[in-house]
Scaffold this motif. Structure first.
Motif, short mmCIF file in Angstrom:
data_model
loop_
_atom_site.label_atom_id
_atom_site.label_comp_id
_atom_site.label_asym_id
_atom_site.label_seq_id
_atom_site.Cartn_x
_atom_site.Cartn_y
_atom_site.Cartn_z
N ALA A 132 -6.98 4.95 1.51
CA ALA A 132 -7.58 6.02 2.30
C ALA A 132 -8.89 6.47 1.66
N GLU A 182 -2.25 5.17 2.08
CA GLU A 182 -2.65 6.23 1.15
C GLU A 182 -3.53 5.68 0.05
N SER A 223 -4.05 11.11 2.72
CA SER A 223 -3.78 10.36 3.95
C SER A 223 -4.12 11.19 5.19
N LEU A 271 2.31 9.14 3.70
CA LEU A 271 1.48 9.35 4.88
C LEU A 271 1.14 10.82 5.09
#
Length: 449
Positions: A180, A177, A214, A209
């Motif tokens: 990302a 995350e 994410s 997640l």
């Protein structure tokens, strides 16, 4: 001739190198395995000898299997194990390797030196270092540590289990995350390669997640060109959507997610069967309980035709997934219309019954039931489209398959559908030459089927 055959047979078995029982069968002669080289559990030559707190030595895989079954005692002494720690017996393993080398002229191969399994302490230490590097935004250090985690996982299933039990999945979800959307994707690709075997990842891991950031990154990988990254991303997504409906809802709101999943399915199992199965599972969760509008979006992307083409020669697990998704799509009018239009629909559904699995039977019956009842009408067998599909089902042998299903047994829900379909078939059975018209069921009560 007999002597020549024996020689060939001896040569054949000399290359098998199987370690079983008290001896190695090397064709015309036997090599005795020293008793202290054999695992007390399996009596096979030990490849990774380890010693327990009781002083007894076993092959690691054998004692692992013993403990995983819930046993808490030493198999030989029957003493309760004070600890499950396993100490590698390097001296014995070296002796076994030397013995193998001495007998290599007889076809015995030297056992490789095993890698020592990772410990909970080592996993926890790396967990802490990854979290610290993530908080600092240290990309390179995170990449180095995640690569180490991936290497551990490649060594053994035991290592994977140890990391999963010590919350490594939660740690990697947080790192994913954090980074990302980063232009450099190597770290994210490494994490995706590891995450599929880290589940369950706990509530905290799910929240990281399953965040919007994410999920958008996962969909971005789904839309990419790298096959390995796409496969890992869809595998992670499948595990995530199976945990909570909120993840399903969040993914459907991301632009391009539905199209990316259908694209993977369109490429088919010949490109990547794992990714295809994972994509079908994702779609199954997404359409379960979804509105007809969502299902129609999948239909518009040509999913019904793709599923039917896939069913032609699909193996068991792929067939079950494809039928499950098709059954969900037939809830909406557009899905049924596409099924009506495709000449493969009824022949395939009838063919798959009693040939794949109980689950496939249930999906096939449910699809046929939805098509034959024509949910726009009253399901009394009088609608034109309904009559057409009923006649087609009769012509390809659905009547006989349903009778067999009732004989071999099926669940109550499917039994009710089969019974209702047989009653509908009975209205038109005399019009089809391939079915014995003397088999009249209109006087049988529902409970008699």
């Amino acid at each position: 001739m007999i002597l020549s055959w024996r020689r060939r047979r001896a040569s054949k078995y000399a290359n098998r190198k199987e370690f079983t029982g008290e001896t190695l069968d090397m064709g015309m002669e036997e090599i005795v395995i020293p008793s202290h080289f054999r695992c007390p559990i399996t009596l096979d030559l030990m490849k990774d000898p380890v010693t327990l707190s009781t002083g007894m030595t076993y092959d690691r895989s054998s004692i692992d299997a013993w403990i995983e079954k819930g046993n808490k005692t030493c198999p030989v002494t029957n003493q309760v194990l004070a600890t499950f720690d396993q100490i590698p017996n390097h001296a014995l393993r070296k002796m076994i390797q030397d013995w193998c080398v001495e007998n290599r002229s007889h076809g015995v191969e030297r056992i490789p030196t095993p890698r020592i399994p990772v410990s909970a302490y080592e996993v926890t230490r790396v967990y802490q270092r990854i979290m610290a590097a993530t908080q600092r935004g240290d990309y390179n250090k995170c990449l180095e540590l995640v690569a180490k985690v991936r290497a551990w996982g490649k060594d053994s299933e035991r290592n994977k289990k140890c990391m999963m039990e010590n919350r490594m999945g939660c740690c990697l979800s947080a790192t994913f995350e954090f980074f990302a959307g980063n232009e450099e994707t190597t770290l994210l690709e490494e994490i995706l390669a590891v995450l599929p075997w880290m589940f369950p990842i706990g509530e905290e891991g799910q929240s990281k997640l399953g965040s919007a950031k994410s999920l958008r990154c996962l969909v971005w990988f789904l839309e990419g060109k790298d096959l390995s990254s796409r496969q890992n991303a869809v595998s992670v997504l499948r595990k995530l959507v199976s945990l909570d409906q909120k993840h399903v809802d969040a993914i459907m709101e991301i632009e391009g997610a539905i199209e990316a999943l259908v694209k993977i399915i369109r490429e088919g199992p010949s490109v990547c069967p794992t990714a295809t199965k994972a994509s079908l599972s994702c779609v199954f969760y997404m359409i379960s309980g979804a509105s007809n509008e969502i299902k129609s979006r999948f239909v518009e992307l040509g999913l019904v035709s793709l599923l039917l083409e896939m069913l032609v020669d699909a193996e068991k697990s792929l067939c079950e997934r494809a039928l499950g998704v098709l059954e969900g799509l037939c809830d909406c009018k557009q899905g049924r219309e596409k099924a009506y239009e495709n000449a493969l629909t009824m022949p395939l559904l009838v063919k798959k019954m009693l040939r794949v699995s109980v689950l496939a039977n249930e999906f096939s019956v449910s699809i046929i039931w939805k098509l034959c009842r024509n949910q726009n009408g009253d399901g009394d067998g009088d609608d034109e489209e309904e009559i057409k599909i009923l006649m087609e089902a009769l012509q390809v042998g659905a009547f006989q398959k349903f009778l067999v299903l009732l004989q071999v047994g099926c669940g109550d829900g499917i039994k009710d559908k089969v019974t209702e379909l047989l009653k509908l078939f009975n209205l038109h059975i005399s019009k089809v030459d391939c079915v014995d018209s003397s088999m009249d069921f209109k006087y049988l009560k529902k409970g008699q089927f």
